[in-house]
Design a protein around this motif. Sequence first.
Motif, PDB file in Angstrom:
ATOM      1  N   ALA A   1       0.879  -1.203   0.127  1.00  0.00           N
ATOM      2  CA  ALA A   1      -0.072  -0.076   0.171  1.00  0.00           C
ATOM      3  C   ALA A   1       0.943   1.164   0.055  1.00  0.00           C
ATOM      4  CB  ALA A   1      -1.006  -0.201   1.291  1.00  0.00           C
TER       5      ALA A   1
ATOM      6  N   ASN B   1      -3.035   4.862  -2.174  1.00  0.00           N
ATOM      7  CA  ASN B   1      -3.572   3.493  -2.912  1.00  0.00           C
ATOM      8  C   ASN B   1      -3.497   2.369  -1.880  1.00  0.00           C
ATOM      9  OD1 ASN B   1      -3.965   2.536  -5.682  1.00  0.00           O
ATOM     10  ND2 ASN B   1      -1.822   1.421  -5.395  1.00  0.00           N
TER      11      ASN B   1
ATOM     12  N   VAL C   1      -4.606  -1.006   0.011  1.00  0.00           N
ATOM     13  CA  VAL C   1      -4.772  -2.518  -0.331  1.00  0.00           C
ATOM     14  C   VAL C   1      -6.507  -2.553  -0.103  1.00  0.00           C
ATOM     15  CG1 VAL C   1      -4.582  -5.020  -0.230  1.00  0.00           C
ATOM     16  CG2 VAL C   1      -2.597  -3.256   0.063  1.00  0.00           C
ATOM     17  N   PRO C   2      -6.946  -3.154  -1.317  1.00  0.00           N
ATOM     18  CA  PRO C   2      -8.488  -3.399  -1.289  1.00  0.00           C
ATOM     19  C   PRO C   2      -8.759  -4.495   0.011  1.00  0.00           C
ATOM     20  CG  PRO C   2      -7.897  -3.278  -3.409  1.00  0.00           C
ATOM     21  CD  PRO C   2      -6.811  -3.179  -2.702  1.00  0.00           C
TER      22      PRO C   2
ATOM     23  N   HIS D   1      -9.761  -9.794   0.806  1.00  0.00           N
ATOM     24  CA  HIS D   1      -8.688 -10.493  -0.393  1.00  0.00           C
ATOM     25  C   HIS D   1      -8.119 -11.693   0.227  1.00  0.00           C
ATOM     26  CE1 HIS D   1      -5.645  -7.822   1.314  1.00  0.00           C
ATOM     27  NE2 HIS D   1      -4.894  -8.613   0.879  1.00  0.00           N
TER      28      HIS D   1
ATOM     29  N   GLU E   1      -0.511  -3.789  -7.504  1.00  0.00           N
ATOM     30  CA  GLU E   1      -0.938  -2.740  -6.740  1.00  0.00           C
ATOM     31  C   GLU E   1      -1.452  -1.647  -7.860  1.00  0.00           C
ATOM     32  OE1 GLU E   1       1.725  -4.848  -4.210  1.00  0.00           O
ATOM     33  OE2 GLU E   1       1.568  -4.667  -6.389  1.00  0.00           O
TER      34      GLU E   1
ATOM     35  N   TYR F   1      -5.383  -1.363  -7.966  1.00  0.00           N
ATOM     36  CA  TYR F   1      -6.557  -1.231  -7.096  1.00  0.00           C
ATOM     37  C   TYR F   1      -7.623  -0.554  -7.095  1.00  0.00           C
ATOM     38  CZ  TYR F   1      -2.734  -3.102  -3.677  1.00  0.00           C
ATOM     39  OH  TYR F   1      -1.691  -3.811  -3.069  1.00  0.00           O
TER      40      TYR F   1
ATOM     41  N   ASN G   1     -11.223  -2.224  -7.007  1.00  0.00           N
ATOM     42  CA  ASN G   1     -12.725  -1.484  -6.395  1.00  0.00           C
ATOM     43  C   ASN G   1     -13.676  -1.350  -7.147  1.00  0.00           C
ATOM     44  OD1 ASN G   1     -11.183  -1.782  -3.633  1.00  0.00           O
ATOM     45  ND2 ASN G   1     -10.135   0.192  -4.188  1.00  0.00           N
TER      46      ASN G   1
END
Length: 320
Positions: free
Chosen positions: A7, A11, A13-14, A17, A57, A60, A64
């Motif tokens: 991350a 930005n 991390v969603p 997961h 990355e 992301y 989303n």
Amino acid sequence: MDSILYATPDNPVPENHFAGFLEGSGGVKIRYAVFRSSEREAKGTVVLLQGRSECIEKYYETINDLTARGLWVATFDWRGQAGSGRLLTASHAGHVSRFADYEADLSLFLEKIVLPDARLPFFIVAHSTGALVALSQAPFLENRIERMVLAAPFVALGGQSMSQRRIAIIARLASMTGLGNRTFRRSEPSFDFASNVVSSDARRFARNAAIYAAHPELSIGWPSARWLNETLRAMARVTHQDHLTRIRIPTLLLCPTADVLVPRKAIGDLARIFRAARLIEIDGARHELFQEADRYRAQAMAAIDAFIPGSDAEDTGLGA
């Protein structure tokens, strides 16, 4: 910070997961991640295939967007780049020994991760080199993949000082004479927005540059001669009529008309002989559609919404 995914301040991390490493073809370590939708009933899973030099990355935001629409997303880093195993120890070049290794890694990812752990039906959304791999594998994916979206598919090489034919000859000779690990450029790729040709969106470009600044281990250099030789040969094969007639998966081609890396004409020529495909041109957009300004990126996402999972496709004229 996730132990596998990274991350940066703008930005994250969603959520929801799981991530890990898969043993790819020849034992190369492949980093993957699967992102679940928060919707109670999933509409299916998008297998998201990146372009050359990209990383999980970088997607992301798109991940989303897709999970918010009720879709799961399964994705991985291609061998030789980002968080997957590197193939050269003495060079930072983007490299692959055989294009078939990309195809084998995709097949293993579908078999070992997507089929047992994700939600049916399965779709592919692919960018650039990822779209080239998808095109190459498509005749063998009919029983697994319902629909494909190929954004700026890497079916021709533009924006170079030499012609594609000349580059192909040099890359082939270099590969045959033991120089396949070499690149044609001495400097490293630039993250300068003013000189970039892939996106007109300063915010997204800066966000992506920050990923590689914070985690330089995710970055790679220019493609090797061997990489060029393998991908140019794949281009010639997948754009041949005999190959395209074997693809029966309904496919949406997204063509950014201001793309200097993949000529607009090449994608148009592909669409004309690709019976299973429909073409949408996004006027003024550059190569990286998912990293573009909102006015372009929104058109790409709307086209995906209409085409996947397909419930509305016939009403919009995008069904195949």
